[in-house]
Design a protein around this motif. Sequence first.
Motif, PDB file in Angstrom:
ATOM      1  N   GLY A 267       0.817  -1.202   0.000  1.00 42.03           N
ATOM      2  CA  GLY A 267       0.000   0.000   0.000  1.00 42.03           C
ATOM      3  C   GLY A 267       0.853   1.255   0.000  1.00 42.03           C
ATOM      4  N   ALA A 268       0.207   2.405   0.122  1.00 42.87           N
ATOM      5  CA  ALA A 268       0.916   3.683   0.118  1.00 42.87           C
ATOM      6  C   ALA A 268       1.435   4.010   1.514  1.00 42.87           C
ATOM      7  CB  ALA A 268      -0.005   4.794  -0.369  1.00 42.87           C
ATOM      8  N   THR A 269       2.619   4.571   1.573  1.00 42.29           N
ATOM      9  CA  THR A 269       3.201   4.988   2.841  1.00 42.29           C
ATOM     10  C   THR A 269       2.562   6.280   3.346  1.00 42.29           C
ATOM     11  OG1 THR A 269       5.289   3.972   2.166  1.00 42.29           O
ATOM     12  CG2 THR A 269       5.370   5.539   4.007  1.00 42.29           C
ATOM     13  N   ALA A 270       2.216   7.168   2.435  1.00 38.59           N
ATOM     14  CA  ALA A 270       1.551   8.413   2.809  1.00 38.59           C
ATOM     15  C   ALA A 270       0.598   8.814   1.689  1.00 38.59           C
ATOM     16  CB  ALA A 270       2.558   9.525   3.072  1.00 38.59           C
ATOM     17  N   VAL A 271      -0.592   9.252   2.088  1.00 42.14           N
ATOM     18  CA  VAL A 271      -1.610   9.701   1.133  1.00 42.14           C
ATOM     19  C   VAL A 271      -2.000  11.128   1.515  1.00 42.14           C
ATOM     20  CG1 VAL A 271      -3.827   9.219   0.053  1.00 42.14           C
ATOM     21  CG2 VAL A 271      -2.473   7.332   1.005  1.00 42.14           C
ATOM     22  N   PHE A 272      -1.908  12.034   0.547  1.00 46.81           N
ATOM     23  CA  PHE A 272      -2.241  13.432   0.777  1.00 46.81           C
ATOM     24  C   PHE A 272      -3.472  13.772  -0.055  1.00 46.81           C
ATOM     25  CE2 PHE A 272       2.282  12.767   1.308  1.00 46.81           C
ATOM     26  CZ  PHE A 272       2.506  13.298   2.576  1.00 46.81           C
ATOM     27  N   ASP A 273      -4.590  13.984   0.634  1.00 44.15           N
ATOM     28  CA  ASP A 273      -5.856  14.277  -0.035  1.00 44.15           C
ATOM     29  C   ASP A 273      -6.042  15.789  -0.089  1.00 44.15           C
ATOM     30  OD1 ASP A 273      -8.370  14.521  -1.054  1.00 44.15           O
ATOM     31  OD2 ASP A 273      -9.377  13.382   0.519  1.00 44.15           O
ATOM     32  N   PHE A 274      -5.818  16.360  -1.278  1.00 39.55           N
ATOM     33  CA  PHE A 274      -5.962  17.792  -1.463  1.00 39.55           C
ATOM     34  C   PHE A 274      -7.355  18.169  -1.951  1.00 39.55           C
ATOM     35  CE2 PHE A 274      -1.335  17.205  -1.767  1.00 39.55           C
ATOM     36  CZ  PHE A 274      -0.913  18.159  -0.854  1.00 39.55           C
ATOM     37  N   VAL A 275      -8.306  17.229  -1.873  1.00 40.27           N
ATOM     38  CA  VAL A 275      -9.675  17.481  -2.307  1.00 40.27           C
ATOM     39  C   VAL A 275     -10.609  17.529  -1.096  1.00 40.27           C
ATOM     40  CG1 VAL A 275     -11.577  16.700  -3.763  1.00 40.27           C
ATOM     41  CG2 VAL A 275      -9.206  16.387  -4.532  1.00 40.27           C
ATOM     42  N   GLY A 276     -10.650  16.447  -0.323  1.00 46.79           N
ATOM     43  CA  GLY A 276     -11.440  16.439   0.900  1.00 46.79           C
ATOM     44  C   GLY A 276     -12.913  16.170   0.698  1.00 46.79           C
ATOM     45  N   LEU A 277     -13.266  15.433  -0.340  1.00 48.21           N
ATOM     46  CA  LEU A 277     -14.633  14.959  -0.524  1.00 48.21           C
ATOM     47  C   LEU A 277     -14.739  13.526  -0.020  1.00 48.21           C
ATOM     48  CD1 LEU A 277     -15.338  16.331  -4.120  1.00 48.21           C
ATOM     49  CD2 LEU A 277     -16.306  17.204  -1.980  1.00 48.21           C
ATOM     50  N   GLN A 278     -15.949  13.061   0.249  1.00 46.61           N
ATOM     51  CA  GLN A 278     -16.093  11.710   0.775  1.00 46.61           C
ATOM     52  C   GLN A 278     -15.480  10.646  -0.140  1.00 46.61           C
ATOM     53  OE1 GLN A 278     -17.331  11.125   4.014  1.00 46.61           O
ATOM     54  NE2 GLN A 278     -16.137   9.313   3.529  1.00 46.61           N
ATOM     55  N   PRO A 279     -15.691  10.718  -1.468  1.00 45.91           N
ATOM     56  CA  PRO A 279     -15.062   9.709  -2.326  1.00 45.91           C
ATOM     57  C   PRO A 279     -13.537   9.722  -2.266  1.00 45.91           C
ATOM     58  CG  PRO A 279     -16.843  10.806  -3.497  1.00 45.91           C
ATOM     59  CD  PRO A 279     -16.622  11.581  -2.233  1.00 45.91           C
ATOM     60  N   THR A 280     -12.929  10.917  -2.147  1.00 44.56           N
ATOM     61  CA  THR A 280     -11.465  10.953  -2.106  1.00 44.56           C
ATOM     62  C   THR A 280     -10.938  10.460  -0.765  1.00 44.56           C
ATOM     63  OG1 THR A 280     -11.461  13.299  -1.436  1.00 44.56           O
ATOM     64  CG2 THR A 280     -11.350  12.816  -3.791  1.00 44.56           C
ATOM     65  N   LEU A 281     -11.652  10.757   0.329  1.00 40.15           N
ATOM     66  CA  LEU A 281     -11.232  10.223   1.626  1.00 40.15           C
ATOM     67  C   LEU A 281     -11.361   8.700   1.645  1.00 40.15           C
ATOM     68  CD1 LEU A 281     -12.711  12.788   4.178  1.00 40.15           C
ATOM     69  CD2 LEU A 281     -10.346  12.515   3.476  1.00 40.15           C
ATOM     70  N   ASP A 282     -12.390   8.171   0.997  1.00 39.71           N
ATOM     71  CA  ASP A 282     -12.537   6.722   0.920  1.00 39.71           C
ATOM     72  C   ASP A 282     -11.394   6.102   0.123  1.00 39.71           C
ATOM     73  OD1 ASP A 282     -14.867   6.947   2.385  1.00 39.71           O
ATOM     74  OD2 ASP A 282     -16.198   6.793   0.638  1.00 39.71           O
ATOM     75  N   ILE A 283     -10.985   6.779  -0.944  1.00 37.75           N
ATOM     76  CA  ILE A 283      -9.835   6.295  -1.715  1.00 37.75           C
ATOM     77  C   ILE A 283      -8.584   6.322  -0.851  1.00 37.75           C
ATOM     78  CG2 ILE A 283      -8.272   6.838  -3.626  1.00 37.75           C
ATOM     79  CD1 ILE A 283     -10.752   7.860  -5.168  1.00 37.75           C
ATOM     80  N   ALA A 284      -8.380   7.412  -0.127  1.00 40.43           N
ATOM     81  CA  ALA A 284      -7.190   7.532   0.722  1.00 40.43           C
ATOM     82  C   ALA A 284      -7.109   6.391   1.724  1.00 40.43           C
ATOM     83  CB  ALA A 284      -7.202   8.880   1.445  1.00 40.43           C
ATOM     84  N   MET A 285      -8.230   6.112   2.394  1.00 39.79           N
ATOM     85  CA  MET A 285      -8.238   5.029   3.375  1.00 39.79           C
ATOM     86  C   MET A 285      -8.121   3.671   2.719  1.00 39.79           C
ATOM     87  SD  MET A 285      -8.254   6.743   6.139  1.00 39.79           S
ATOM     88  CE  MET A 285      -8.406   5.388   7.308  1.00 39.79           C
ATOM     89  N   GLY A 286      -8.488   3.594   1.445  1.00 44.44           N
ATOM     90  CA  GLY A 286      -8.412   2.319   0.734  1.00 44.44           C
ATOM     91  C   GLY A 286      -7.038   1.985   0.195  1.00 44.44           C
TER      92      GLY A 286
END
Length: 347
Positions: free
Chosen positions: A239-258
Amino acid sequence: MKAIQIIQPGKPPELREVEKPTPRPGQVLLKVTAAGACHSDDFVLNLPEEGFPYPLPMTLGHEGAGVVAEVGTGVTGISEGTSVAVYGAWGCGVCHFCARGLENYCSRAGELGITPPGLGNPGAMAEYLLVDDARHLVPLGDLDPVAAVPLTDAGLTPYHAIKPSLPKLVGGTTAVVIGAGGLGHVGIQLLRHLTPSRVIALDVSDDKLAFAREVGAHEVVLSDADAVANVRKITGNDGATAVFDFVGLQPTLDIAMGVVGTMGDVVIVGIGDMVATAKVGFFTQPYEVSVRAPYWGARDELIEVLDLARDGVLEVAVERFSLDDGVEAYRRLAANDLRGRAVVVPD
């Protein structure tokens, strides 16, 4: 003087004539040379009218640069004619956090009614900007204010977000950037310069992904329903060591956690939706994942970011608008029709 102001929540901003400010003791008046438009502005413009947190009308613009035009009594250490960038996260200056330069986390700002320019105080989308204290000014030297002004947020915010993850981002690791827009494209550049990690960028269109490659992403993935699976094809089981979500919508947060891996970081930078949340629990994400929601950055970090720009490490994509056309900049910002950042330059 001319200023772009929010008059009513949910309505486009307006170009208006307002009174030119006069500096009081300890204050500095800048003749604005550049002001950046940010998605945070669009977020504020669309807040509900009930409970709106700022006094109206309010001049927008929390990214500001200018030339010192006048100083109030008692101001030392800066002279008229100096080209400066404005550190916008104003605090009390004396609390535990402010003493460390972390005015973005001032523990007394709410109690004392201290707000940033453009986010409570009159902002930089005007011919002149009043700055509450000279400590919030960083000399630009030979930096072009139009190119440099986005760094006061679009550079400082990703820099502050990335720095705590640097010890983890060693050789063989992966960093994921969700959103290759105003902040994200700077985040990609910072990750390439500060780490040896493979950088994967996600966005919703081929144009945005091509832009992400231009600024340094090793891999690009369309941000859609298959994004998690497609990122995992690249990262494998780690998986990813670090994920930076520069959007902050529910779908992008779900991707980050995934896509985050064991002991990884998820950093929520974007504020696309007030109610979007990362789903965290013992059985929800890999072991020992850390989730952070940083805000802006420290004063010394702004100096560091400007030094990186001076060294040629950072190049912010800018679209330039006159103050008379500044309302159009906000329209295009809302339509997600900008390549990088919009910068308004007073006539």
